[in-house]
Design an enzyme around this catalytic site. Structure first.
Site, PDB file in Angstrom:
ATOM      1  N   CYS A 129     -18.181 -49.299  -4.910  1.00 39.35           N
ATOM      2  CA  CYS A 129     -17.188 -48.504  -4.228  1.00 39.35           C
ATOM      3  C   CYS A 129     -17.094 -48.240  -2.865  1.00 39.35           C
ATOM      4  CB  CYS A 129     -17.011 -47.216  -4.902  1.00 39.35           C
ATOM      5  SG  CYS A 129     -16.843 -47.016  -6.698  1.00 39.35           S
ATOM      6  N   HIS A 269     -12.769 -42.414  -0.835  1.00 34.00           N
ATOM      7  CA  HIS A 269     -12.919 -43.108  -2.141  1.00 34.00           C
ATOM      8  C   HIS A 269     -12.236 -42.007  -3.037  1.00 34.00           C
ATOM      9  CE1 HIS A 269     -13.990 -45.599  -5.203  1.00 34.00           C
ATOM     10  NE2 HIS A 269     -15.103 -44.561  -5.825  1.00 34.00           N
ATOM     11  N   ASN A 299     -10.128 -44.693 -10.201  1.00 29.48           N
ATOM     12  CA  ASN A 299     -10.945 -45.203  -9.386  1.00 29.48           C
ATOM     13  C   ASN A 299     -10.912 -46.595  -9.514  1.00 29.48           C
ATOM     14  OD1 ASN A 299     -13.385 -45.875  -8.148  1.00 29.48           O
ATOM     15  ND2 ASN A 299     -14.623 -44.421  -9.246  1.00 29.48           N
TER      16      ASN A 299
HETATM   17  N1  ACO Z   1     -11.875 -36.126 -22.547  1.00 32.30           N
HETATM   18  C1  ACO Z   1     -12.477 -35.055 -23.102  1.00 32.30           C
HETATM   19  N2  ACO Z   1     -13.718 -34.671 -22.952  1.00 32.30           N
HETATM   20  C2  ACO Z   1     -14.572 -35.462 -22.310  1.00 32.30           C
HETATM   21  C3  ACO Z   1     -14.056 -36.345 -21.649  1.00 32.30           C
HETATM   22  C4  ACO Z   1     -12.812 -36.948 -21.612  1.00 32.30           C
HETATM   23  N3  ACO Z   1     -12.271 -38.036 -21.081  1.00 32.30           N
HETATM   24  N4  ACO Z   1     -15.384 -37.001 -21.034  1.00 32.30           N
HETATM   25  C5  ACO Z   1     -16.324 -36.095 -21.100  1.00 32.30           C
HETATM   26  N5  ACO Z   1     -15.847 -34.897 -21.970  1.00 32.30           N
HETATM   27  C6  ACO Z   1     -16.604 -33.943 -22.288  1.00 32.30           C
HETATM   28  C7  ACO Z   1     -18.226 -34.188 -22.397  1.00 32.30           C
HETATM   29  O1  ACO Z   1     -18.443 -35.051 -23.548  1.00 32.30           O
HETATM   30  C8  ACO Z   1     -18.468 -32.675 -22.375  1.00 32.30           C
HETATM   31  O2  ACO Z   1     -18.612 -32.359 -23.718  1.00 32.30           O
HETATM   32  P1  ACO Z   1     -19.948 -31.287 -24.316  1.00 32.30           P
HETATM   33  O3  ACO Z   1     -20.096 -30.318 -23.158  1.00 32.30           O
HETATM   34  O4  ACO Z   1     -19.488 -31.254 -25.451  1.00 32.30           O
HETATM   35  O5  ACO Z   1     -20.981 -32.432 -23.974  1.00 32.30           O
HETATM   36  C9  ACO Z   1     -17.480 -32.037 -21.483  1.00 32.30           C
HETATM   37  O6  ACO Z   1     -16.307 -32.870 -21.472  1.00 32.30           O
HETATM   38  C10 ACO Z   1     -18.000 -31.839 -20.219  1.00 32.30           C
HETATM   39  O7  ACO Z   1     -18.537 -33.030 -19.641  1.00 32.30           O
HETATM   40  P2  ACO Z   1     -19.129 -33.133 -17.961  1.00 32.30           P
HETATM   41  O8  ACO Z   1     -19.838 -34.207 -17.866  1.00 32.30           O
HETATM   42  O9  ACO Z   1     -19.918 -31.810 -17.615  1.00 32.30           O
HETATM   43  O10 ACO Z   1     -17.788 -33.076 -17.189  1.00 32.30           O
HETATM   44  P3  ACO Z   1     -17.679 -33.188 -15.597  1.00 32.30           P
HETATM   45  O11 ACO Z   1     -17.072 -31.756 -15.130  1.00 32.30           O
HETATM   46  O12 ACO Z   1     -18.966 -33.440 -15.126  1.00 32.30           O
HETATM   47  O13 ACO Z   1     -16.691 -34.381 -15.431  1.00 32.30           O
HETATM   48  C11 ACO Z   1     -16.649 -36.584 -14.568  1.00 32.30           C
HETATM   49  C12 ACO Z   1     -17.010 -35.526 -15.605  1.00 32.30           C
HETATM   50  C13 ACO Z   1     -15.265 -36.678 -14.458  1.00 32.30           C
HETATM   51  C14 ACO Z   1     -17.084 -37.976 -14.937  1.00 32.30           C
HETATM   52  C15 ACO Z   1     -17.434 -36.196 -13.400  1.00 32.30           C
HETATM   53  O14 ACO Z   1     -18.847 -36.001 -13.492  1.00 32.30           O
HETATM   54  C16 ACO Z   1     -17.323 -37.352 -12.136  1.00 32.30           C
HETATM   55  O15 ACO Z   1     -16.216 -37.463 -11.681  1.00 32.30           O
HETATM   56  N6  ACO Z   1     -18.518 -37.645 -11.765  1.00 32.30           N
HETATM   57  C17 ACO Z   1     -18.513 -38.619 -10.749  1.00 32.30           C
HETATM   58  C18 ACO Z   1     -18.248 -40.169 -11.020  1.00 32.30           C
HETATM   59  C19 ACO Z   1     -17.728 -40.932  -9.701  1.00 32.30           C
HETATM   60  O16 ACO Z   1     -17.505 -40.468  -8.896  1.00 32.30           O
HETATM   61  N7  ACO Z   1     -18.038 -41.958  -9.700  1.00 32.30           N
HETATM   62  C20 ACO Z   1     -18.034 -42.754  -8.519  1.00 32.30           C
HETATM   63  C21 ACO Z   1     -18.633 -43.785  -8.271  1.00 32.30           C
HETATM   64  S1  ACO Z   1     -17.845 -45.196  -9.301  1.00 32.30           S
HETATM   65  C22 ACO Z   1     -18.314 -46.685  -8.878  1.00 32.30           C
HETATM   66  O17 ACO Z   1     -19.284 -46.920  -7.997  1.00 32.30           O
HETATM   67  C23 ACO Z   1     -17.941 -47.897  -9.737  1.00 32.30           C
END
Ligand code: ACO
Length: 342
Positions: A129, A269, A299
């Site tokens: 990214c 980003h 993204n």
């Molecule tokens: N729909 C419903 N539930 C979901 C989904 C979904 N799509 N995805 C995850 N969950 C669930 C999980 O299984 C978890 O359930 P559990 O508690 O029973 O295990 C619950 O939701 C909470 O998951 P978390 O991981 O705590 O969710 P979080 O609030 O951290 O959000 C997310 C997840 C959106 C991925 C976040 O962590 C994020 O944005 N991280 C950064 C990603 C990023 O910025 N990447 C950038 C680089 S990309 C590149 O370089 C190509």
């Protein structure tokens, strides 16, 4: 003009290099829109979960026979048309991507052929990214050193081809698209004032695609094990993103001896609305200073800030002379922040 409110870090110590400006930008996104409601039919998720956790409403998905080089060439052609640049004027093409058409040759070479740019050099860079800002800083060096007159920089991704469509943790986050910029010297502008780039390879495995390289070549077993899909530790990535983006942005502004009040627009980003808000809060930016379009595209990795910059320009959010802060973060881990006099 804002020329009096900042210091040009590249002009310090009597350095005689030329300035490098963005002559024009262009972008392209595929026609097909995949909404959160569509994804509810594919994985166990909901519009409410996706929107509240990420800020994403929909993303674009490339057509079956539409590849990274096709989207890159379309974005590039738009930027070239706006600047009045013909293909034979381009000296160098740099494509930033983690989803090249194939491992080799470079997607930049495929783009070169599509544009008919016969006399340019062409190569890809991979900084996920952060790729577009890394590529812009590389291109900038060739203009500054008077090696080249016109550099075409592109961020392009077809992430839909490496996403695991059975993994709700990742498949809701990503989309396809491309953005491009033409870099040239403009005598009346400072242009790209500074770029702070960084990386932390110790955290390389937080976000990766393990299969398909020399370490795990494609086999029936590697495909069966899902190793040719993007994998991510979302929580750790999130934390690292906020810290790295904030620090890089602060350092870029410090080098220019400005604070956030001098920045017309922050273009971060577009990965997650909560990351953007956390970085914006820490920087003390006002909501109207921050450009957001991830609700429409999700993204798009290396294409993300390039598409956002093009939309900001199209929406007349920038005038020549305004200061823009671009700040990115991605796999590697990598990050970068750039201050540009538009
Ligand atoms: N729909 C419903 N539930 C979901 C989904 C979904 N799509 N995805 C995850 N969950 C669930 C999980 O299984 C978890 O359930 P559990 O508690 O029973 O295990 C619950 O939701 C909470 O998951 P978390 O991981 O705590 O969710 P979080 O609030 O951290 O959000 C997310 C997840 C959106 C991925 C976040 O962590 C994020 O944005 N991280 C950064 C990603 C990023 O910025 N990447 C950038 C680089 S990309 C590149 O370089 C190509």
């Amino acid at each position: 003009m804002s020329t009096t409110v900042f210091t040009n870090p590249r002009a310090k110590h009597g350095f005689q290099g030329r300035s490098c400006s963005i002559a024009s930008v262009g972008s392209y996104v595929p026609e097909k829109i995949l909404t959160n409601a569509d994804l509810e039919k594919v994985v166990d998720t909901s519009d409410e979960w996706i929107f509240t956790r990420t800020g994403i409403k929909s993303r674009r998905i490339a057509a079956e026979a539409e590849f990274t080089s096709d989207m890159a060439a379309k974005a590039a052609q738009r930027a070239m048309d706006r600047a009045g640049i013909t293909a034979d004027q381009i000296d160098l093409i740099i494509v930033a991507t983690i989803t090249p058409d194939m491992l080799f040759p470079a997607t930049a070479c495929l783009v070169q052929a599509k544009l008919g740019a016969r006399r340019s050099a062409a190569f890809d860079i991979e900084a996920a990214c952060s790729g577009f800002l890394y590529a812009m800083e590389i291109g900038q060096q060739f203009i500054m050193s008077r090696t080249y007159e016109t550099v075409l920089v592109i961020g392009a991704e077809r992430l839909s081809s490496i996403v695991n469509w059975k993994d709700r943790n990742t498949c809701v986050l990503f989309g396809d698209g491309a953005g491009a910029a033409i870099l040239q010297h403009r005598p009346d502008a400072h242009g790209l004032l500074t770029a702070c780039m960084g990386a932390d390879g110790h955290k390389a495995m937080l976000l990766c695609m393990p299969g398909g390289g020399s370490r795990i070549p494609a086999t029936a077993d590697s495909v069966e094990a899902g190793l040719h899909h993007l994998q991510m530790d979302g929580k750790e990535t999130f934390k690292s993103a906020v810290t790295a983006m904030y620090s890089a942005a602060q350092e870029a502004m410090r080098r220019c001896e400005i604070d956030i009040s001098k920045i017309k627009l922050v273009i971060p980003h577009q990965a997650n609305r909560r990351i953007i808000d956390a970085v914006g809060d820490r920087l003390g930016a006002k909501p109207e200073q921050i450009f957001v379009n991830l609700d429409k595209y999700g993204n798009t990795s290396a294409a993300s800030v390039a598409i956002a910059l093009d939309e900001a320009v199209t929406q007349n959010r920038l005038d020549r002379g305004d200061l823009v802060l671009l700040v990115v973060f991605g796999a590697g881990l990598t990050w970068a922040a750039a201050v540009i006099e538009w």
